[in-house]
Motif scaffolding. Structure first.
Motif, PDB file in Angstrom:
ATOM      1  N   SER A   1      -1.297  -1.872  -5.947  1.00  0.00           N
ATOM      2  CA  SER A   1      -2.613  -1.848  -5.291  1.00  0.00           C
ATOM      3  C   SER A   1      -3.392  -3.123  -5.604  1.00  0.00           C
ATOM      4  O   SER A   1      -4.022  -3.715  -4.723  1.00  0.00           O
TER       5      SER A   1
ATOM      6  N   CYS B   1      -7.269   2.799  -1.258  1.00  0.00           N
ATOM      7  CA  CYS B   1      -6.133   2.719  -2.179  1.00  0.00           C
ATOM      8  C   CYS B   1      -6.594   2.242  -3.553  1.00  0.00           C
ATOM      9  O   CYS B   1      -6.219   2.811  -4.592  1.00  0.00           O
ATOM     10  N   ASP B   2      -7.406   1.222  -3.576  1.00  0.00           N
ATOM     11  CA  ASP B   2      -7.918   0.682  -4.837  1.00  0.00           C
ATOM     12  C   ASP B   2      -8.721   1.725  -5.603  1.00  0.00           C
ATOM     13  O   ASP B   2      -8.584   1.866  -6.822  1.00  0.00           O
TER      14      ASP B   2
ATOM     15  N   CYS C   1       0.831  -1.214   0.000  1.00  0.00           N
ATOM     16  CA  CYS C   1       0.000   0.000   0.000  1.00  0.00           C
ATOM     17  C   CYS C   1       0.863   1.261   0.000  1.00  0.00           C
ATOM     18  O   CYS C   1       0.579   2.217  -0.736  1.00  0.00           O
TER      19      CYS C   1
END
Length: 646
Positions: free
Chosen positions: A310, A349-350, A296
């Motif tokens: 990711s 994050c995605d 991450c």
């Protein structure tokens, strides 16, 4: 020498006894083997053919003591026992050395512990195992040799359990239950490999311990605090990080070296180590939470690796069952708090890079994601969790908008779509009203938590309302409906608000270097969008002031040029790219002013379309040559401009 009659008769008597014993010998296998007699005379007494006497408490016989020589007992059976014991001791020591060497090699190459390998007859032979490890290691290193054959080893117990209470498991679990093939097993219970301080790149001398501590301290008080109050890196010192995960320590030091000026050489070393460790662990089946955190951290700040890292982090997290952690936390398992927190961090994050690249997200908005308020009721919640959940709540709204309107840049919104667009606008307004007061100030980044909510509010409003102009041009659509014009003007004002917040809000301006690359992407997107709209659409269609846009972007370029960052930091590339784009914009303004002057004199270079026909080479130079696609997103090929090893 003659034999005396007495001795001769004694010898004959002994031979007679031996013959009698031989007559009674049988071939029965149950007859025990004869015992080896133990010689009692020492070598010296045996040589002189005298009685060997040993006094109680003495280890030497009386003759050897009188002669002052070493008393050696000529006992072959005892010598055999002693030699056997010495051989076993040496073999055991050698085996321990081999086990230690193999364990070190397994850890270095990111493989499971030695105890997880098969020890039964059905398992791979030692030669095959060594060949398999060597082939995998060479594959990671880029060797051209073919990979080892796929292992199809089975568990010791091969009988399926028909009394398993879990009636409807995952299909792959049923397949494993029947075949017992190890490569089908979910290794969530496997013990992760250990990390030794003596083996990481700091101990190897790639960078000094003093510099590593300095980089860790910088990351802890800046980037780690900007990213939701430090929840991405819970360790308090570098030694703790290094003991937990070499991958995590490499990620932290790489990102810190990227942000500090004049650390290019250190950045190259740390970056190379980080990439090597990521490659080595790509096929490993056992991982830790810190390994996921390391991916991450790389995704949030390393632009050339962000999308790959990711996605890899999400896949590993699902293997570890992090997507089920909230349900377990609700059922009373307090140890699931950290795992659920990490799953929400992965969700954000995605979605950062789903937006940045214009691609669908990997993590779906299931009930565990939407029940973020349930997570906030946990007694372990910290202020950073509130900031994180604010991001989760915002991306839930934007994901729903993505599903509604899609990401096809050639598909324009219909007039019926603006009703739903207004619903999303209201949801974003309510999001700001809810989360801005809940985001408390921080001793490290001051008012950035609440100001960051406002900044992301403008990001979301701009991104959502910019869809009003998607796949449209002033040539084909000279007249805009009121709904479309309203949303387009909202996008313009939101993009200007993004840039003005970065320029005028001190705590946001001071944080511009350390924020994740999503913020840099959205700031750049705002600037490019405004330049494109100023070129393609004029004030007769939309509320836009070209000179104001130019002045604002000039200030943004100056801010990024003066940023105290490393030579390969993204802000430096953005500043250079925007400077060149602004030069093209000035060229367009000069051309536009000339056309306007000719029009006032009654002369037109293109009758009937003077103000809407724009030279396409200028638009291409502005939006195509510097890494920004026509949809406003960063293009993949342009990411090579930010290669840290170039």
């Amino acid at each position: 020498m003659a034999t005396t009659p007495a001795k001769h008769s004694a010898l004959e008597a002994g031979l007679d006894r031996q013959r009698k014993d031989d007559d009674h010998v049988t071939l029965d296998a149950r007859t025990p083997a004869p015992k080896i007699s133990k010689a009692r005379a020492c070598a010296e007494c045996k040589r002189h053919k005298i009685k060997c006497e040993v006094r109680p408490g003495e280890s030497n016989c009386t003759k050897c003591i009188r002669s002052g020589i070493k008393c050696v007992v000529n006992d072959f059976s005892q010598k055999f026992v002693d030699d056997d014991q010495a051989w076993k001791t040496q073999a055991a020591a050698t085996l321990q050395q081999l086990q230690a060497a193999v364990s070190q090699l397994l850890r270095h190459n990111g493989f499971p512990e030695l105890s997880t390998f098969a020890s039964d007859s059905n398992g791979p032979s030692p030669v095959a195992s060594q060949s398999h490890l060597r082939s995998l290691g060479e594959t990671h290193a880029g060797s051209a040799e073919p990979a080892a054959a796929m292992a199809m080893t089975r568990e010791n117990s091969q009988e399926p359990n028909l009394e398993d209470p879990e009636l409807v498991p995952a299909p792959m679990r049923s397949l494993y239950e029947v075949t017992k093939l190890r490569n089908l097993r979910n290794d969530t219970g496997e013990k992760p490999r250990l990390t030794l301080l003596e083996e990481d790149f700091v101990s190897r001398g790639c960078i000094s311990g003093e510099e590593a501590d300095e980089l860790f301290a910088y990351f802890s008080r800046t980037m780690n605090q900007l990213l939701w109050g430090g929840i991405v890196l819970p360790h308090k010192d570098l030694t703790s990080v290094r003991r937990s995960s070499s991958l995590l320590s490499a990620a932290v030091l790489t990102v810190a070296a990227l942000h500090i000026p004049n650390r290019t050489d250190t950045l190259n070393k740390c970056y190379s180590e980080y990439v090597s460790l990521v490659c080595n662990m790509s096929l490993t089946r056992s991982h830790t939470l810190d390994d996921v955190r390391a991916l991450c951290i790389g995704a949030f700040w390393l632009s050339d690796l962000s999308w790959k890292l990711s996605g890899h982090a999400v896949r590993i997290a699902t293997e570890m069952g992090l997507h089920l952690s909230l349900q377990k936390l609700v059922r009373g398992q307090a140890d699931q708090y950290e795992r659920a927190q990490l799953w929400y961090l992965l969700y954000v994050c995605d979605h950062h890079f789903s937006i940045a690249y214009g691609r669908p997200p990997v993590i779906h908005d299931d009930m565990s994601v939407k029940n973020y308020e349930t997570f906030l009721r946990s007694p372990s919640v910290v202020p950073g969790d509130i900031r994180l959940m604010a991001q989760v709540a915002l991306f839930v709204i934007l994901t729903e908008a993505y599903r509604t309107f899609g990401s096809d840049v050639e598909q324009a919104l219909t007039e019926e779509d603006f009703r739903q667009l207004r619903v999303f606008n209201v949801a974003i307004d309510q999001w700001r009203l809810l989360w801005q007061p809940r985001s408390a100030d921080s001793p490290y980044v001051r008012t950035y938590p609440s100001k960051g909510v406002v900044l992301h509010y403008h990001f979301a409003k701009f991104q959502l309302n910019s869809l009003a102009l998607r796949a449209l041009s002033p040539i084909d659509n000279p007249v805009l409906s009121m709904d479309r014009k309203e949303c387009a003007n909202t996008a313009i004002s939101s993009a200007m608000a993004c840039l003005n917040m970065v320029l005028d809000e001190r705590d946001v301006r001071d944080a511009i270097v350390g924020v994740p690359i999503f913020t840099h992407t959205m700031v750049t997107f705002s600037a490019v969008f405004l330049l494109k709209v100023a070129v393609s659409w004029n004030s007769a269609y939309l509320s836009i002031d070209g000179r104001q846009i130019r002045n604002t972007i000039e200030r943004v370029i100056e801010l990024l040029h003066c940023a105290n960052a490393g030579e390969r930091h993204l802000t430096r590339h953005i500043a250079r790219g925007l400077s060149k784009m602004l030069e093209r914009f000035d060229a367009w303004e000069d051309w536009s002013d000339g056309e306007h002057e000719l029009t006032q004199r009654g002369v037109t270079s293109d009758p009937g379309n003077t103000m809407t026909q724009i030279p396409m080479d200028l638009i291409y130079d502005m939006v195509g040559a510097y890494g920004f696609g026509l949809d406003g997103h960063l293009l993949d090929p342009a990411m090579s401009n930010f290669d840290y090893l170039a």
